[in-house]
Design a protein around this motif. Structure first.
Motif, mmCIF file in Angstrom:
data_model
loop_
_atom_site.group_PDB
_atom_site.id
_atom_site.type_symbol
_atom_site.label_atom_id
_atom_site.label_comp_id
_atom_site.label_asym_id
_atom_site.label_seq_id
_atom_site.Cartn_x
_atom_site.Cartn_y
_atom_site.Cartn_z
ATOM 1 N N ASP A 39 0.839 -1.105 0.119
ATOM 2 C CA ASP A 39 0.141 0.081 -0.097
ATOM 3 C C ASP A 39 0.868 1.387 0.186
ATOM 4 N N ARG B 296 2.565 1.732 -3.396
ATOM 5 C CA ARG B 296 1.497 2.004 -4.500
ATOM 6 C C ARG B 296 1.108 3.442 -4.452
ATOM 7 N N ARG C 84 3.385 -8.087 -5.632
ATOM 8 C CA ARG C 84 1.854 -8.046 -5.611
ATOM 9 C C ARG C 84 1.908 -6.629 -6.432
ATOM 10 N N LEU C 85 2.521 -5.564 -6.720
ATOM 11 C CA LEU C 85 2.273 -4.736 -7.473
ATOM 12 C C LEU C 85 2.883 -4.869 -9.037
ATOM 13 N N ILE D 262 1.799 -7.741 -10.071
ATOM 14 C CA ILE D 262 0.609 -8.520 -10.354
ATOM 15 C C ILE D 262 -0.494 -7.375 -10.832
ATOM 16 N N GLU D 263 -0.375 -6.362 -10.015
ATOM 17 C CA GLU D 263 -1.505 -5.222 -10.390
ATOM 18 C C GLU D 263 -1.096 -4.432 -11.516
ATOM 19 N N LEU E 84 1.410 -2.247 -11.832
ATOM 20 C CA LEU E 84 2.283 -0.971 -11.635
ATOM 21 C C LEU E 84 3.715 -1.181 -11.874
ATOM 22 N N ARG F 104 -7.326 0.043 -19.963
ATOM 23 C CA ARG F 104 -8.484 -1.023 -19.469
ATOM 24 C C ARG F 104 -9.498 -0.607 -20.062
ATOM 25 N N ARG G 223 -7.228 -16.254 -11.257
ATOM 26 C CA ARG G 223 -5.776 -15.841 -11.333
ATOM 27 C C ARG G 223 -5.192 -16.732 -12.401
ATOM 28 N N ASP H 55 -2.100 -12.586 -12.350
ATOM 29 C CA ASP H 55 -3.047 -11.410 -12.785
ATOM 30 C C ASP H 55 -4.690 -12.006 -12.631
ATOM 31 N N LEU H 56 -5.373 -10.726 -12.267
ATOM 32 C CA LEU H 56 -6.899 -11.408 -12.126
ATOM 33 C C LEU H 56 -7.350 -11.441 -13.505
ATOM 34 N N VAL I 76 -7.394 -7.247 -16.011
ATOM 35 C CA VAL I 76 -6.292 -6.054 -15.966
ATOM 36 C C VAL I 76 -6.366 -5.186 -17.298
#
Length: 256
Positions: A13, A16, A53-54, A56-57, A59, A76, A198, A213-214, A240
Protein backbone atom coordinates in the motif's frame (compact mmCIF):
# COMPACT_ATOMS: atom_id res chain seq x y z
CA UNK A 1 17.54 -15.17 15.08
CA UNK A 2 16.38 -13.61 11.76
CA UNK A 3 13.20 -11.58 11.95
CA UNK A 4 10.20 -13.39 10.34
CA UNK A 5 8.56 -11.66 7.37
CA UNK A 6 5.82 -9.20 8.32
CA UNK A 7 2.61 -8.77 6.37
CA UNK A 8 3.52 -7.39 2.96
CA UNK A 9 0.20 -5.64 2.29
CA UNK A 10 0.95 -2.41 4.26
CA UNK A 11 4.26 -2.17 2.40
CA UNK A 12 2.50 -2.72 -0.94
CA UNK A 13 0.00 0.00 0.00
CA UNK A 14 2.81 2.40 0.88
CA UNK A 15 4.74 1.74 -2.33
CA UNK A 16 1.55 2.04 -4.40
CA UNK A 17 0.82 5.43 -2.80
CA UNK A 18 4.35 6.67 -3.60
CA UNK A 19 4.00 5.59 -7.23
CA UNK A 20 0.61 7.29 -7.56
CA UNK A 21 2.07 10.44 -5.98
CA UNK A 22 4.69 10.40 -8.78
CA UNK A 23 7.63 9.98 -6.42
CA UNK A 24 8.76 7.42 -9.01
CA UNK A 25 7.84 8.11 -12.64
CA UNK A 26 7.16 5.61 -15.42
CA UNK A 27 10.49 4.04 -16.31
CA UNK A 28 12.12 4.84 -12.97
CA UNK A 29 13.96 2.06 -11.18
CA UNK A 30 12.89 1.32 -7.61
CA UNK A 31 15.49 1.25 -4.84
CA UNK A 32 16.92 -2.18 -4.04
CA UNK A 33 15.12 -4.62 -1.76
CA UNK A 34 17.81 -4.11 0.87
CA UNK A 35 17.34 -0.33 0.76
CA UNK A 36 13.55 -0.57 1.06
CA UNK A 37 13.81 -3.20 3.81
CA UNK A 38 16.01 -0.85 5.84
CA UNK A 39 13.68 2.10 5.13
CA UNK A 40 10.58 0.21 6.32
CA UNK A 41 12.42 -1.82 8.97
CA UNK A 42 11.17 -5.16 7.64
CA UNK A 43 12.63 -8.41 6.31
CA UNK A 44 13.73 -8.21 2.63
CA UNK A 45 11.31 -11.07 1.87
CA UNK A 46 8.44 -8.79 2.93
CA UNK A 47 9.62 -6.22 0.40
CA UNK A 48 9.85 -8.94 -2.26
CA UNK A 49 6.25 -10.02 -1.66
CA UNK A 50 5.04 -6.40 -1.72
CA UNK A 51 6.83 -5.78 -5.02
CA UNK A 52 5.40 -8.99 -6.49
CA UNK A 53 1.94 -7.77 -5.48
CA UNK A 54 2.44 -4.54 -7.46
CA UNK A 55 3.81 -6.47 -10.44
CA UNK A 56 0.60 -8.51 -10.47
CA UNK A 57 -1.41 -5.27 -10.35
CA UNK A 58 0.52 -3.95 -13.34
CA UNK A 59 2.18 -1.01 -11.56
CA UNK A 60 5.70 -2.47 -11.68
CA UNK A 61 7.68 -4.75 -13.96
CA UNK A 62 10.76 -6.81 -13.21
CA UNK A 63 13.65 -6.83 -15.67
CA UNK A 64 15.97 -9.80 -15.46
CA UNK A 65 19.41 -8.79 -14.17
CA UNK A 66 18.41 -5.14 -13.91
CA UNK A 67 15.81 -4.54 -11.20
CA UNK A 68 12.22 -3.42 -10.78
CA UNK A 69 10.75 -0.47 -12.70
CA UNK A 70 7.56 1.56 -12.77
CA UNK A 71 5.67 0.43 -15.84
CA UNK A 72 3.34 2.27 -18.22
CA UNK A 73 -0.23 1.88 -16.90
CA UNK A 74 -2.25 -0.68 -18.79
CA UNK A 75 -5.22 0.55 -20.78
CA UNK A 76 -8.44 -0.99 -19.43
CA UNK A 77 -11.42 -1.13 -21.78
CA UNK A 78 -15.06 -2.12 -21.37
CA UNK A 79 -16.51 -5.30 -22.82
CA UNK A 80 -20.32 -5.18 -22.99
CA UNK A 81 -22.22 -8.46 -22.70
CA UNK A 82 -25.69 -7.91 -24.15
CA UNK A 83 -28.56 -9.80 -25.77
CA UNK A 84 -28.21 -7.38 -28.68
CA UNK A 85 -24.74 -8.74 -29.49
CA UNK A 86 -26.41 -11.87 -30.93
CA UNK A 87 -28.85 -9.94 -33.11
CA UNK A 88 -26.38 -8.22 -35.38
CA UNK A 89 -25.58 -11.19 -37.61
CA UNK A 90 -22.13 -12.58 -38.21
CA UNK A 91 -19.64 -12.86 -35.38
CA UNK A 92 -20.64 -11.09 -32.13
CA UNK A 93 -16.97 -10.73 -31.17
CA UNK A 94 -16.04 -9.11 -34.47
CA UNK A 95 -18.97 -6.71 -34.11
CA UNK A 96 -17.98 -5.90 -30.51
CA UNK A 97 -14.45 -5.01 -31.57
CA UNK A 98 -15.62 -3.02 -34.61
CA UNK A 99 -17.70 -0.80 -32.31
CA UNK A 100 -14.42 0.09 -30.55
CA UNK A 101 -12.60 0.72 -33.80
CA UNK A 102 -10.62 -2.50 -33.54
CA UNK A 103 -10.23 -5.44 -35.91
CA UNK A 104 -11.48 -8.62 -34.28
CA UNK A 105 -9.97 -11.93 -35.38
CA UNK A 106 -9.38 -15.31 -33.79
CA UNK A 107 -7.45 -18.52 -34.02
CA UNK A 108 -9.19 -21.83 -33.36
CA UNK A 109 -8.74 -25.58 -33.26
CA UNK A 110 -11.67 -28.03 -33.33
CA UNK A 111 -11.81 -31.71 -32.43
CA UNK A 112 -14.81 -33.90 -33.26
CA UNK A 113 -16.09 -36.85 -31.22
CA UNK A 114 -14.51 -35.68 -27.97
CA UNK A 115 -16.16 -37.54 -25.04
CA UNK A 116 -18.01 -35.06 -22.85
CA UNK A 117 -16.31 -34.60 -19.44
CA UNK A 118 -18.64 -35.00 -16.48
CA UNK A 119 -19.07 -31.28 -15.78
CA UNK A 120 -19.61 -30.41 -19.43
CA UNK A 121 -22.12 -33.25 -19.78
CA UNK A 122 -24.17 -31.78 -16.93
CA UNK A 123 -24.15 -28.34 -18.57
CA UNK A 124 -25.20 -29.81 -21.94
CA UNK A 125 -27.79 -32.18 -20.50
CA UNK A 126 -26.13 -35.23 -22.07
CA UNK A 127 -24.51 -38.37 -20.69
CA UNK A 128 -20.82 -38.28 -19.69
CA UNK A 129 -18.76 -39.59 -22.58
CA UNK A 130 -21.30 -38.62 -25.25
CA UNK A 131 -19.52 -37.25 -28.36
CA UNK A 132 -19.02 -33.49 -28.61
CA UNK A 133 -17.15 -31.05 -30.80
CA UNK A 134 -14.61 -29.14 -28.71
CA UNK A 135 -13.17 -25.91 -30.09
CA UNK A 136 -10.41 -23.89 -28.44
CA UNK A 137 -10.26 -20.20 -29.37
CA UNK A 138 -7.83 -17.34 -28.91
CA UNK A 139 -9.56 -14.04 -29.72
CA UNK A 140 -7.49 -11.05 -30.88
CA UNK A 141 -8.10 -7.32 -31.25
CA UNK A 142 -5.71 -5.65 -33.71
CA UNK A 143 -3.53 -8.74 -33.33
CA UNK A 144 -3.37 -8.55 -29.52
CA UNK A 145 -4.94 -11.30 -27.34
CA UNK A 146 -8.27 -10.34 -25.79
CA UNK A 147 -9.85 -13.51 -24.48
CA UNK A 148 -9.70 -17.30 -24.52
CA UNK A 149 -12.61 -19.67 -24.95
CA UNK A 150 -13.24 -23.39 -25.03
CA UNK A 151 -16.57 -24.43 -26.54
CA UNK A 152 -18.42 -27.77 -26.53
CA UNK A 153 -21.35 -28.68 -28.80
CA UNK A 154 -23.25 -32.00 -28.65
CA UNK A 155 -22.67 -33.95 -31.86
CA UNK A 156 -26.21 -35.29 -31.56
CA UNK A 157 -27.32 -31.86 -32.79
CA UNK A 158 -24.80 -31.08 -35.53
CA UNK A 159 -23.45 -34.44 -36.74
CA UNK A 160 -24.02 -34.89 -40.46
CA UNK A 161 -24.73 -31.18 -41.03
CA UNK A 162 -22.53 -28.58 -42.79
CA UNK A 163 -21.89 -26.84 -39.43
CA UNK A 164 -20.48 -29.74 -37.43
CA UNK A 165 -17.10 -27.96 -37.23
CA UNK A 166 -17.67 -24.33 -36.09
CA UNK A 167 -14.83 -22.80 -38.10
CA UNK A 168 -15.29 -24.80 -41.31
CA UNK A 169 -18.06 -24.95 -43.89
CA UNK A 170 -20.39 -22.27 -45.30
CA UNK A 171 -21.03 -20.53 -41.96
CA UNK A 172 -17.50 -20.59 -40.58
CA UNK A 173 -16.94 -17.69 -38.22
CA UNK A 174 -20.61 -16.69 -38.04
CA UNK A 175 -21.20 -17.43 -34.35
CA UNK A 176 -23.22 -20.11 -32.58
CA UNK A 177 -26.64 -18.46 -32.95
CA UNK A 178 -26.34 -17.95 -36.69
CA UNK A 179 -24.91 -21.42 -37.31
CA UNK A 180 -27.58 -23.24 -35.30
CA UNK A 181 -30.34 -21.25 -36.98
CA UNK A 182 -29.15 -22.58 -40.34
CA UNK A 183 -30.11 -26.13 -39.29
CA UNK A 184 -33.41 -25.11 -37.71
CA UNK A 185 -32.20 -24.79 -34.10
CA UNK A 186 -33.34 -21.45 -32.70
CA UNK A 187 -31.40 -20.17 -29.69
CA UNK A 188 -33.39 -17.80 -27.51
CA UNK A 189 -31.57 -17.83 -24.16
CA UNK A 190 -28.00 -17.50 -22.95
CA UNK A 191 -26.97 -17.99 -19.32
CA UNK A 192 -23.63 -16.57 -18.16
CA UNK A 193 -21.98 -17.18 -14.79
CA UNK A 194 -18.92 -14.95 -14.14
CA UNK A 195 -16.30 -15.98 -11.58
CA UNK A 196 -12.96 -14.40 -10.58
CA UNK A 197 -9.67 -16.21 -11.04
CA UNK A 198 -5.90 -15.83 -11.30
CA UNK A 199 -3.86 -16.43 -14.43
CA UNK A 200 -1.97 -19.70 -14.66
CA UNK A 201 1.34 -19.84 -16.52
CA UNK A 202 -0.42 -21.15 -19.65
CA UNK A 203 -3.13 -18.46 -19.52
CA UNK A 204 -0.55 -15.74 -18.91
CA UNK A 205 1.48 -16.90 -21.92
CA UNK A 206 -1.56 -16.93 -24.21
CA UNK A 207 -2.96 -13.59 -23.03
CA UNK A 208 0.33 -11.72 -22.69
CA UNK A 209 -0.17 -10.97 -19.00
CA UNK A 210 1.60 -11.93 -15.77
CA UNK A 211 1.10 -15.12 -13.78
CA UNK A 212 -1.36 -14.36 -10.99
CA UNK A 213 -3.07 -11.47 -12.80
CA UNK A 214 -6.80 -11.24 -12.16
CA UNK A 215 -9.09 -12.96 -14.67
CA UNK A 216 -12.82 -13.16 -15.20
CA UNK A 217 -14.00 -16.67 -16.05
CA UNK A 218 -17.42 -16.80 -17.71
CA UNK A 219 -19.38 -20.05 -17.94
CA UNK A 220 -21.82 -19.51 -20.83
CA UNK A 221 -24.53 -21.87 -22.06
CA UNK A 222 -26.91 -21.38 -24.98
CA UNK A 223 -30.43 -22.86 -24.92
CA UNK A 224 -32.89 -23.32 -27.76
CA UNK A 225 -36.63 -22.59 -27.67
CA UNK A 226 -37.26 -26.05 -26.16
CA UNK A 227 -34.88 -25.36 -23.27
CA UNK A 228 -32.24 -27.73 -24.66
CA UNK A 229 -28.56 -26.89 -24.15
CA UNK A 230 -26.97 -26.57 -27.59
CA UNK A 231 -23.54 -25.17 -26.69
CA UNK A 232 -21.54 -24.36 -23.58
CA UNK A 233 -18.26 -22.49 -23.28
CA UNK A 234 -15.65 -21.42 -20.74
CA UNK A 235 -14.53 -17.87 -21.56
CA UNK A 236 -11.46 -16.25 -19.97
CA UNK A 237 -11.01 -12.46 -19.98
CA UNK A 238 -7.97 -10.65 -18.46
CA UNK A 239 -9.34 -8.28 -15.81
CA UNK A 240 -6.25 -6.09 -16.04
CA UNK A 241 -7.27 -5.10 -19.58
CA UNK A 242 -11.05 -5.46 -19.71
CA UNK A 243 -13.91 -4.71 -17.38
CA UNK A 244 -17.12 -6.56 -18.17
CA UNK A 245 -20.49 -4.79 -18.21
CA UNK A 246 -23.83 -6.55 -18.60
CA UNK A 247 -26.58 -4.75 -20.49
CA UNK A 248 -30.00 -5.89 -19.25
CA UNK A 249 -33.10 -5.06 -21.28
CA UNK A 250 -36.20 -3.92 -19.43
CA UNK A 251 -39.46 -5.14 -20.93
CA UNK A 252 -42.06 -2.44 -21.28
CA UNK A 253 -45.70 -3.07 -20.24
CA UNK A 254 -48.12 -3.58 -23.08
CA UNK A 255 -50.23 -0.57 -23.95
CA UNK A 256 -53.99 -0.95 -23.69
Amino acid sequence: MPRPPASHMPIADALRARIKASEWQVGDKLPSRAHLAAEYDVNPMTIQRAVERLIIEGLLEGRAGSGTYVRTPRERLRMVRSRHRERRGGSPFRADMAEQGRRGTWESHSQARVPAPDGIAVRLGIAPGDPTVRTDYEFLADGMPVQLSTSWEPMAITDGTPIVLPEMGPLAGMGVVERMRSIGVVIDTAVEVPRPGRATQEEANLLGISVGDLLTHIERTYYDTDGRSVETADITVPDVRWEIAYEIGIEQPEQD
